[in-house]
Design an enzyme around this catalytic site. Sequence first.
Site, PDB file in Angstrom:
ATOM      1  N   ARG A  89     -89.320  43.073   6.289  1.00 17.04           N
ATOM      2  CA  ARG A  89     -88.188  42.761   5.412  1.00 17.04           C
ATOM      3  C   ARG A  89     -87.665  41.364   5.715  1.00 17.04           C
ATOM      4  NH1 ARG A  89     -84.138  45.044   6.739  1.00 17.04           N
ATOM      5  NH2 ARG A  89     -84.864  46.251   8.504  1.00 17.04           N
ATOM      6  N   TYR A 228     -94.294  43.423   0.520  1.00 10.45           N
ATOM      7  CA  TYR A 228     -94.181  44.282   1.690  1.00 10.45           C
ATOM      8  C   TYR A 228     -93.054  45.306   1.640  1.00 10.45           C
ATOM      9  CZ  TYR A 228     -94.676  45.902   6.373  1.00 10.45           C
ATOM     10  OH  TYR A 228     -94.900  46.715   7.445  1.00 10.45           O
ATOM     11  N   GLY A 229     -93.334  46.513   1.989  1.00 13.08           N
ATOM     12  CA  GLY A 229     -92.369  47.570   2.313  1.00 13.08           C
ATOM     13  C   GLY A 229     -91.023  47.449   1.627  1.00 13.08           C
ATOM     14  N   GLY A 230     -89.993  47.372   2.420  1.00 13.59           N
ATOM     15  CA  GLY A 230     -88.626  47.367   1.917  1.00 13.59           C
ATOM     16  C   GLY A 230     -88.320  46.225   0.962  1.00 13.59           C
ATOM     17  N   LYS A 237     -85.170  50.858   0.294  1.00 18.52           N
ATOM     18  CA  LYS A 237     -83.927  50.274   0.809  1.00 18.52           C
ATOM     19  C   LYS A 237     -83.061  49.696  -0.313  1.00 18.52           C
ATOM     20  CE  LYS A 237     -84.711  51.644   4.841  1.00 18.52           C
ATOM     21  NZ  LYS A 237     -85.646  51.201   5.805  1.00 18.52           N
ATOM     22  N   HIS A 257     -78.822  55.356   6.377  1.00 12.92           N
ATOM     23  CA  HIS A 257     -80.133  55.081   6.987  1.00 12.92           C
ATOM     24  C   HIS A 257     -80.375  56.144   8.071  1.00 12.92           C
ATOM     25  CE1 HIS A 257     -82.855  51.783   9.033  1.00 12.92           C
ATOM     26  NE2 HIS A 257     -83.555  52.589   8.263  1.00 12.92           N
ATOM     27  N   SER A 279     -83.732  50.079  12.223  1.00 12.70           N
ATOM     28  CA  SER A 279     -85.158  49.988  11.920  1.00 12.70           C
ATOM     29  C   SER A 279     -85.984  49.919  13.202  1.00 12.70           C
ATOM     30  CB  SER A 279     -85.428  48.752  11.065  1.00 12.70           C
ATOM     31  OG  SER A 279     -84.651  48.829   9.891  1.00 12.70           O
ATOM     32  N   ALA A 280     -87.033  50.723  13.233  1.00 10.41           N
ATOM     33  CA  ALA A 280     -87.946  50.780  14.379  1.00 10.41           C
ATOM     34  C   ALA A 280     -87.242  51.153  15.675  1.00 10.41           C
ATOM     35  CB  ALA A 280     -88.727  49.460  14.532  1.00 10.41           C
ATOM     36  N   CYS A 281     -86.267  52.067  15.589  1.00  5.91           N
ATOM     37  CA  CYS A 281     -85.556  52.540  16.777  1.00  5.91           C
ATOM     38  C   CYS A 281     -85.631  54.046  16.938  1.00  5.91           C
ATOM     39  CB  CYS A 281     -84.115  52.051  16.771  1.00  5.91           C
ATOM     40  SG  CYS A 281     -83.994  50.265  17.028  1.00  5.91           S
ATOM     41  N   GLY A 282     -86.551  54.720  16.255  1.00  2.00           N
ATOM     42  CA  GLY A 282     -86.829  56.104  16.631  1.00  2.00           C
ATOM     43  C   GLY A 282     -86.515  57.201  15.638  1.00  2.00           C
ATOM     44  N   ASP A 304     -85.898  58.658   7.147  1.00  2.00           N
ATOM     45  CA  ASP A 304     -85.362  57.290   6.985  1.00  2.00           C
ATOM     46  C   ASP A 304     -84.038  57.228   6.220  1.00  2.00           C
ATOM     47  OD1 ASP A 304     -85.900  54.495   7.607  1.00  2.00           O
ATOM     48  OD2 ASP A 304     -86.151  54.173   5.459  1.00  2.00           O
ATOM     49  N   ASN A 406     -95.107  45.535  13.259  1.00  2.00           N
ATOM     50  CA  ASN A 406     -94.469  46.267  12.151  1.00  2.00           C
ATOM     51  C   ASN A 406     -95.514  46.873  11.208  1.00  2.00           C
ATOM     52  OD1 ASN A 406     -92.188  47.243  10.708  1.00  2.00           O
ATOM     53  ND2 ASN A 406     -92.352  45.534   9.244  1.00  2.00           N
ATOM     54  N   SER A 407     -96.717  47.116  11.731  1.00  2.00           N
ATOM     55  CA  SER A 407     -97.720  47.785  10.890  1.00  2.00           C
ATOM     56  C   SER A 407     -97.240  49.206  10.593  1.00  2.00           C
ATOM     57  CB  SER A 407     -99.080  47.799  11.594  1.00  2.00           C
ATOM     58  OG  SER A 407     -98.981  48.354  12.893  1.00  2.00           O
ATOM     59  N   ARG A 408     -97.667  49.740   9.460  1.00  2.00           N
ATOM     60  CA  ARG A 408     -97.075  50.995   8.970  1.00  2.00           C
ATOM     61  C   ARG A 408     -98.128  51.938   8.415  1.00  2.00           C
ATOM     62  NH1 ARG A 408     -91.071  51.476   9.045  1.00  2.00           N
ATOM     63  NH2 ARG A 408     -90.480  49.480   9.956  1.00  2.00           N
ATOM     64  N   ARG A 439     -80.858  50.644  20.274  1.00  2.00           N
ATOM     65  CA  ARG A 439     -81.842  50.290  21.287  1.00  2.00           C
ATOM     66  C   ARG A 439     -81.147  49.344  22.264  1.00  2.00           C
ATOM     67  NH1 ARG A 439     -87.718  49.571  21.348  1.00  2.00           N
ATOM     68  NH2 ARG A 439     -87.891  50.593  19.327  1.00  2.00           N
ATOM     69  N   GLY A 535     -90.666  63.749  23.039  1.00  2.00           N
ATOM     70  CA  GLY A 535     -90.461  65.201  23.115  1.00  2.00           C
ATOM     71  C   GLY A 535     -89.311  65.589  24.045  1.00  2.00           C
TER      72      GLY A 535
HETATM   73  P1  GTP Z   1     -87.878  52.429  10.452  1.00  2.00           P
HETATM   74  O1  GTP Z   1     -88.973  53.125   9.694  1.00  2.00           O
HETATM   75  O2  GTP Z   1     -88.139  50.960  10.640  1.00  2.00           O
HETATM   76  O3  GTP Z   1     -86.519  52.648   9.884  1.00  2.00           O
HETATM   77  O4  GTP Z   1     -87.930  52.966  11.970  1.00  2.00           O
HETATM   78  P2  GTP Z   1     -87.654  54.339  12.734  1.00  2.00           P
HETATM   79  O5  GTP Z   1     -86.236  54.396  13.165  1.00  2.00           O
HETATM   80  O6  GTP Z   1     -88.176  55.499  11.974  1.00  2.00           O
HETATM   81  O7  GTP Z   1     -88.492  54.126  14.070  1.00  2.00           O
HETATM   82  P3  GTP Z   1     -89.726  54.937  14.686  1.00  2.00           P
HETATM   83  O8  GTP Z   1     -89.402  56.377  14.962  1.00  2.00           O
HETATM   84  O9  GTP Z   1     -90.912  54.663  13.876  1.00  2.00           O
HETATM   85  O10 GTP Z   1     -89.873  54.254  16.119  1.00  2.00           O
HETATM   86  C1  GTP Z   1     -90.067  52.891  16.307  1.00  2.00           C
HETATM   87  C2  GTP Z   1     -90.602  52.606  17.680  1.00  2.00           C
HETATM   88  O11 GTP Z   1     -89.757  53.165  18.691  1.00  2.00           O
HETATM   89  C3  GTP Z   1     -91.979  53.188  17.883  1.00  2.00           C
HETATM   90  O12 GTP Z   1     -92.772  52.222  18.528  1.00  2.00           O
HETATM   91  C4  GTP Z   1     -91.734  54.347  18.790  1.00  2.00           C
HETATM   92  O13 GTP Z   1     -92.837  54.632  19.598  1.00  2.00           O
HETATM   93  C5  GTP Z   1     -90.518  53.932  19.594  1.00  2.00           C
HETATM   94  N1  GTP Z   1     -89.734  55.110  20.023  1.00  2.00           N
HETATM   95  C6  GTP Z   1     -89.314  56.121  19.239  1.00  2.00           C
HETATM   96  N2  GTP Z   1     -88.668  57.073  19.966  1.00  2.00           N
HETATM   97  C7  GTP Z   1     -88.669  56.631  21.245  1.00  2.00           C
HETATM   98  C8  GTP Z   1     -88.157  57.171  22.469  1.00  2.00           C
HETATM   99  O14 GTP Z   1     -87.578  58.249  22.534  1.00  2.00           O
HETATM  100  N3  GTP Z   1     -88.340  56.404  23.592  1.00  2.00           N
HETATM  101  C9  GTP Z   1     -88.986  55.207  23.550  1.00  2.00           C
HETATM  102  N4  GTP Z   1     -89.118  54.522  24.687  1.00  2.00           N
HETATM  103  N5  GTP Z   1     -89.498  54.677  22.414  1.00  2.00           N
HETATM  104  C10 GTP Z   1     -89.333  55.379  21.284  1.00  2.00           C
HETATM  105  C1  SPV Z   2     -86.934  49.651   7.867  1.00  2.00           C
HETATM  106  O1  SPV Z   2     -87.141  48.450   8.058  1.00  2.00           O
HETATM  107  O2  SPV Z   2     -85.859  50.203   8.202  1.00  2.00           O
HETATM  108  C2  SPV Z   2     -87.974  50.498   7.255  1.00  2.00           C
HETATM  109  C3  SPV Z   2     -89.170  49.856   6.727  1.00  2.00           C
HETATM  110  O3  SPV Z   2     -87.788  51.711   7.175  1.00  2.00           O
HETATM  111  S1  SPV Z   2     -88.896  49.075   5.190  1.00  2.00           S
HETATM  112  O4  SPV Z   2     -89.361  49.952   4.124  1.00  2.00           O
HETATM  113  O5  SPV Z   2     -89.672  47.842   5.185  1.00  2.00           O
HETATM  114  O6  SPV Z   2     -87.484  48.835   4.991  1.00  2.00           O
HETATM  115 MN    MN Z   3     -85.741  52.312   7.842  1.00  2.00          MN
END
Ligand code: GTP
Ligand code: SPV
Ligand code: MN
Length: 632
Positions: A89, A228-230, A237, A257, A279-282, A304, A406-408, A439, A535
């Site tokens: 994004r 790309y994506g979003g 989004k 979100h 984003s990308a925080c779990g 999401d 950010n590969s998906r 994070r 887990g």
């Molecule tokens: P968006 O799709 O961008 O909105 O992201 P998301 O919030 O769905 O993030 P996602 O669950 O895909 O996790 C993003 C990254 O965080 C990945 O590389 C995961 O492996 C890592 N991650 C997720 N949960 C944990 C956790 O409990 N501990 C750690 N250390 N890393 C985690």
């Molecule tokens: C994010 O960035 O929070 C995503 C991926 O979930 S995207 O669709 O590119 O917004």
């Molecule tokens: Mn997202």
Amino acid sequence: LPGQSFASNQPAGHPVPSSFAGPTSNEALLVWVAEVVALTTPNAVVWINGSDEEWAAMAARLVDAGTMIKLDAYPDSYYAASDPDDVARVEGRTFICSVDEKDAGPTNNWMEPAQMKEIMSDLYQGCMAGRTMYVVPFCMGPLDAADPKLGVEITDSEYVVGSMRIMTRVGDEALRLIESVDTFVKCLHSVGAPLAPGAADVTWPCSDTKYITQFPEERTIWSFGSGYGGNALLGKKCYSLRIASAMARDEGWLAEHMLILKLISPEGDVSYIAAAFPSACGKTNLAMLEPTVPGWKVEMLGDDISWMRFGGDGRLYATNPEFGLFGVAPGTGWHTNPNAMRTIEKGNTIFTNVARTDDGGVWWEGMTKQAPDHLIDWKGRDWTPSGVDAQGNTLESAGEPAAHPNSRFCTPITQCPMIAPEYNSPVGVPISAIVFGGRRKTTIPLVSQARDWQHGVFLGSTMGSETTAAATGQVGIVRRDPMAMLPFIGYDAGDYLNHWLEIGKHADQAKLPKIFYVNWFRRDAEGGFLWPGFGENSRVMKWIAERLSGKAAAVHTPIGLVPAVGALDIDGLEVDGRPMSTEQVKQALAVNVDEWKKEIPLIEEWFAFLGETLPSGMSDELAGLKTRLGLL
Ligand code: GTP
Ligand code: SPV
Ligand code: MN
């Protein structure tokens, strides 16, 4: 055609070229399609009906053209590599074009709608030359919702069509609803790369000039230059968060979100939980949690986005507007997120910017502990774990990750083996707990509970998180990300926080979800994660569920309630094959007053930045926190 009036509401009777008439009688839609055709001058117009045959034919053409590669390892799955400059994004190019600048607030880019339309109309002029224009009717959320949220995306990207088909409910059924409901969000997208006659295409057309623009009053989206994506899947989004958050403010609901999960205790008690992480925080990982605590079970409803509105019984009900998962690939593996692996394995998946294996499969960092001996990286180059080829020559890819961070994977939600049976309910599920989480290497404990709704809104509003590869720009910088919505609030951020407070006021207090705050990413002195995560996060979810049922103990701290000694189940918890020490658990849970004293100026700076629309309840909470920390 005058750029200004294009895509605004045209009077009926505007001439529609018969060749673009399309399979609908909806005049507003036909007029808009005709206007976009006149402006962007595509070679052909194709209305997407959403059938499998349609996609099969389209995918075959895309493979012939080299745009996608068919993967042998999974049924009906494809690989796409983006332009290396179109991988995430683009927040700096994302605008909220409200009529009034102050309605965009300090956190959004703004431009006057007329000025933005002029700039973008110039860019759209002839931008689909040499390409096919697709008209994609879609519905966000279940088709049988009382108030279905409809849209039409016009795009010149086949990749977008294929992805929208997975991510939303696309095609004839949505079009029929558009005809009866007669209101839909106009989503215009172009990769911004016209093709001169006879010119060869590239595999990922896009433009150096990018605009991702929302017009909240008109409920309209214009996107240019990115595939790309979003940036390009406009139901996601742009619609379901930026436009929908403005709708939600007007109509008294929440567009967030957030993942949605169903937590089932060994006794069979069910709690539905929504959680907002940036984003990308779990989110995807927590949504698909495979509990390590015996007897506990999780089912997934969304990973999401969550739309939440009050039901007749006064509880807050959540639905997932999406129909697919657009998940972060790196870090996803059998040891971290087996349910995502099971979902992908079933096929029907589009992978973007991952690495490819020699046997027609995919790989990314964290999928397996050991990388395969040879890969094609996301830039199409040979890649080996050592960075040297069989002859001992250093590869160009040496030292770089094989997959883009950010590969998906883009995969149908219905393929997830632990999806909750009620995922498609038009009324949604009643939410018992809302979890915020960022994070953060320091300061924020593994879990805490807000004292009440306003305190919970304060926790969400002050949330900080390290930036990730999901957006372009520097990674790892702590920034404030209120409710994980910083890039997605479609109006003024102070008004948004006020809307959250209003939601709390209008509800039966006892029926409001309880609010929690988690951090899976706290580090020890050596930089390692203090908490094993994935887990094992079920232990935290168990504590949350037991707080809801009144079974788990908590102690008050200056920042909220944290688990009392022994209240967090760490029975059998191991890290790297050894029992996790109570000292390490303590560190993960610690509320360190010195760290919090350093956090206060950052919150003050953030609140000052939000300015005069910051609700007084938030300043009250900040003053309360300072008092409890001994700073006032
Ligand atoms: P968006 O799709 O961008 O909105 O992201 P998301 O919030 O769905 O993030 P996602 O669950 O895909 O996790 C993003 C990254 O965080 C990945 O590389 C995961 O492996 C890592 N991650 C997720 N949960 C944990 C956790 O409990 N501990 C750690 N250390 N890393 C985690
Ligand atoms: C994010 O960035 O929070 C995503 C991926 O979930 S995207 O669709 O590119 O917004
Ligand atoms: Mn997202």
